[in-house]
Design an enzyme around this catalytic site. Structure first.
Site, mmCIF file in Angstrom:
data_model
loop_
_atom_site.group_PDB
_atom_site.id
_atom_site.type_symbol
_atom_site.label_atom_id
_atom_site.label_comp_id
_atom_site.label_asym_id
_atom_site.label_seq_id
_atom_site.Cartn_x
_atom_site.Cartn_y
_atom_site.Cartn_z
ATOM 1 N N LYS A 131 0.805 -1.128 0.099
ATOM 2 C CA LYS A 131 -0.021 0.127 0.111
ATOM 3 C C LYS A 131 0.568 0.632 0.346
ATOM 4 C CE LYS A 131 -1.361 1.671 3.946
ATOM 5 N NZ LYS A 131 -1.345 3.258 4.595
ATOM 6 N N ARG A 190 1.912 14.832 12.865
ATOM 7 C CA ARG A 190 2.492 14.331 11.459
ATOM 8 C C ARG A 190 2.748 15.279 10.752
ATOM 9 N NH1 ARG A 190 -0.057 8.932 9.061
ATOM 10 N NH2 ARG A 190 1.870 8.617 8.619
ATOM 11 N N ARG A 193 -7.909 0.848 4.940
ATOM 12 C CA ARG A 193 -7.580 1.383 3.878
ATOM 13 C C ARG A 193 -6.295 0.686 4.217
ATOM 14 N NH1 ARG A 193 -6.081 6.170 6.944
ATOM 15 N NH2 ARG A 193 -4.692 6.720 5.764
HETATM 16 N N1 EPU Z 1 8.345 14.097 10.362
HETATM 17 C C1 EPU Z 1 8.212 15.244 10.940
HETATM 18 N N2 EPU Z 1 7.913 16.376 9.494
HETATM 19 C C2 EPU Z 1 7.839 16.310 8.443
HETATM 20 C C3 EPU Z 1 7.575 14.276 8.523
HETATM 21 C C4 EPU Z 1 7.723 13.269 9.273
HETATM 22 O O1 EPU Z 1 8.991 15.752 12.187
HETATM 23 O O2 EPU Z 1 7.993 16.727 7.895
HETATM 24 C C5 EPU Z 1 8.317 12.915 11.810
HETATM 25 C C6 EPU Z 1 6.611 12.511 11.718
HETATM 26 O O3 EPU Z 1 6.264 12.824 12.609
HETATM 27 C C7 EPU Z 1 7.649 10.918 12.478
HETATM 28 C C8 EPU Z 1 8.228 10.305 11.739
HETATM 29 O O4 EPU Z 1 8.910 12.035 11.472
HETATM 30 O O5 EPU Z 1 7.739 11.455 13.965
HETATM 31 C C9 EPU Z 1 8.479 9.784 10.515
HETATM 32 O O6 EPU Z 1 7.275 9.677 9.955
HETATM 33 P P1 EPU Z 1 7.233 9.673 8.023
HETATM 34 O O7 EPU Z 1 7.154 11.070 7.316
HETATM 35 O O8 EPU Z 1 8.451 8.986 7.714
HETATM 36 O O9 EPU Z 1 5.782 9.418 8.151
HETATM 37 P P2 EPU Z 1 4.912 9.206 6.796
HETATM 38 O O10 EPU Z 1 5.691 9.149 5.701
HETATM 39 O O11 EPU Z 1 4.415 10.336 6.766
HETATM 40 C C10 EPU Z 1 5.450 6.870 6.651
HETATM 41 C C11 EPU Z 1 4.140 5.703 5.773
HETATM 42 C C12 EPU Z 1 3.393 5.571 7.748
HETATM 43 C C13 EPU Z 1 4.343 4.971 8.221
HETATM 44 C C14 EPU Z 1 5.572 5.837 8.659
HETATM 45 C C15 EPU Z 1 6.888 5.618 9.364
HETATM 46 C C16 EPU Z 1 3.072 5.727 4.304
HETATM 47 C C17 EPU Z 1 1.437 6.381 3.519
HETATM 48 N N3 EPU Z 1 2.911 6.320 5.796
HETATM 49 O O12 EPU Z 1 4.627 8.076 6.648
HETATM 50 O O13 EPU Z 1 2.360 4.268 7.689
HETATM 51 O O14 EPU Z 1 3.983 4.881 9.804
HETATM 52 O O15 EPU Z 1 6.541 6.492 6.980
HETATM 53 O O16 EPU Z 1 7.610 4.356 8.869
HETATM 54 O O17 EPU Z 1 3.985 5.412 3.368
HETATM 55 C C18 EPU Z 1 0.421 3.046 8.131
HETATM 56 O O18 EPU Z 1 0.742 2.801 6.566
HETATM 57 O O19 EPU Z 1 -0.043 1.962 8.570
HETATM 58 C C19 EPU Z 1 1.272 4.498 8.128
HETATM 59 C C20 EPU Z 1 0.856 5.438 8.404
#
Ligand code: EPU
Length: 437
Positions: free
Chosen positions: A22, A121, A414
């Protein structure tokens, strides 16, 4: 609103095939915005999130044809660069259109993603990265308004994507995608090393991009003038695979899992080995694809006794936060005290009070939870609060004595394609019911 009704206590047996990822899919779909030629994705899971992304891309001038796991995306109209709040609020991954829109169309107006059940986030790292490539970005009425000055191209730069909780997966995807069409070379430092970033880089390279180092903390992107179309089979979903492995383990079952990305699950298999769960590749199995460690068939078996362990969620290759709720459910039945520490989303514990309603013994202290194993869980009505928390509750329900009703399984839908069907085929007593009547 649908609910699952589970009569626990059935040992799972049989075979299940893991779907395409996904999270990989969502980022790869947005790469269609980088070209006018068609992108074809194979093994696309039929999920609320992938359908939402298709809708969003439709509003951005992309024609989408979907047919049983095959999705073709082709841009036919580049006049719209608005990602509306109504779609973004249903799915945070919508922010991944920002980089591709900026790179190809020179402008984007994307709703700022709002609050989320798993904690704060922010998207500051995404914006910092794109600003480093020369984008001008402001916030206006809840929208990220971004443009490339003078209608020109983004400019390659050195970009640092490290934050307080490590790197960012979708931020890396955004900046890497945008850099493919920038003028000059971009070096992303502290890039996310998740396998989904590698999957994206492989597809972008097949489209003509020049990306090196994906899967390491330093990714180098030499910008090119244009990208073409391609066909790409998605990597299997490592979180779905891990969830089914733990479903087998918590029921003391014996399950064969096809299309398992073993290579992307090292930390998970390491923790499970200490718990007493055996996950062994099956050589020469019909579902095995030429010994590819990302697409193996594995046999899962477990000891009747589960041992307690410590688990710390970390960026890849550490233990993934997206399997934290599921291993917590498993450790509720271990013979002793386990400690689970969440280092990615420190508040991602909405499943804790629900598991406690089923007789689990847990104490939360900040970003850690002490899980004292109990002899049995007891079925109860519980509430799903987010995608992975729901998966943890399903696992608990499979093992619990009596009936567990999990409300609000739209969260689960989802990220898992018809999970109840897969589990029922493995012998679980699970039913989807309409709980709104
Ligand atoms: N963060 C920041 N600033 C940013 C972006 C992230 O501080 O600009 C922080 C977040 O708050 C968090 C950490 O960095 O503490 C990691 O977040 P990341 O940005 O890596 O998360 P994401 O890319 O938004 C993806 C997955 C999530 C998964 C996370 C971590 C997708 C669509 N979502 O989210 O998946 O938990 O990486 O591995 O790829 C799920 O599938 O249930 C899900 C939530």
């Amino acid at each position: 609103m649908d609910a699952f009704v589970i009569k626990g206590g059935k040992r799972l047996r049989g075979r299940v095939r893991v779907n395409g990822s996904k999270n990989s899919c969502l980022a790869l779909m947005t790469a269609a915005l980088l070209t006018d030629e068609p992108i074809v994705l194979l093994d696309v899971p039929n999920l609320r999130d992938t359908r939402n992304m298709a809708n969003l891309l439709g509003t951005l001038g992309c024609e989408v044809e979907a047919d049983s796991g095959r999705v073709q995306l082709k841009v036919t109209d580049r006049s719209q660069s608005l990602a509306h709040y109504d779609i973004v609020r249903t799915m945070r991954a919508s922010v991944s259109v920002l980089g591709p829109l900026l790179a190809k169309r020179g402008a984007a107006r994307v709703s700022m993603p709002g609050g989320c059940n798993i904690g704060d986030r922010p998207v500051d790292l995404h914006l910092r990265g794109l600003r480093s490539l020369g984008a001008k970005i402001n916030l206006d009425q809840g929208y990220i308004v971004a443009e490339v000055p003078d209608g020109g191209r983004l400019l390659g730069a050195r970009v640092f994507l490290g934050g307080a909780y490590g790197s960012t997966v979708l931020g890396t995807a955004n900046v890497m995608s945008a850099a493919t069409l920038a003028r000059g070379t971009t070096v992303i430092e502290a890039a996310a090393c998740e396998p989904e970033v590698v999957d994206l880089a492989q597809m972008l390279n097949a489209m003509g991009a020049r990306i090196n180092g994906a899967g390491t903390p330093r990714v180098v992107v030499e910008g090119v003038d244009e990208l073409g179309g391609t066909q790409h089979r998605l990597m299997p979903d490592r979180i779905e695979a891990g969830t089914y492995i733990m479903a087998a383990a918590i029921t003391n079952g014996e399950v064969m899992i096809e299309n398992c990305p073993t290579d992307a699950l090292t930390a998970v298999l390491d923790r499970l080995a200490d718990v007493g769960v055996e996950v062994d590749p099956v050589d020469g199995d019909a579902g095995d694809q030429n010994g590819d460690p990302m697409r193996q068939t594995v046999r899962v078996g477990s000891h009747r006794r589960l041992d307690p362990v410590q688990v710390v969620t970390q960026p890849h290759p550490g233990f993934p936060t997206d399997l934290q709720a599921q291993i917590m459910a498993l450790l509720c039945l271990a013979d002793g005290n386990s400690i689970i520490t969440e280092k990615i989303f420190p508040d991602r514990f909405l499943h804790v009070p629900e598991l406690s309603r089923m007789g689990a013994s847990m104490v939360r202290n900040g970003s850690s939870v002490l899980v004292s194993g109990v002899r049995k869980l007891i079925g109860a009505p519980v509430m799903a609060s987010d995608l992975r928390a729901s998966a943890g509750l399903v696992l608990a329900g499979l093992a619990a004595d009596g009936v567990t009703t999990i409300n609000r399984v739209y969260h689960l839908d989802r990220g898992y394609e018809r999970m109840e069907v897969a589990l029922a085929q493995l012998g679980a007593d699970i039913e989807r019911v309409d709980a709104s009547v």
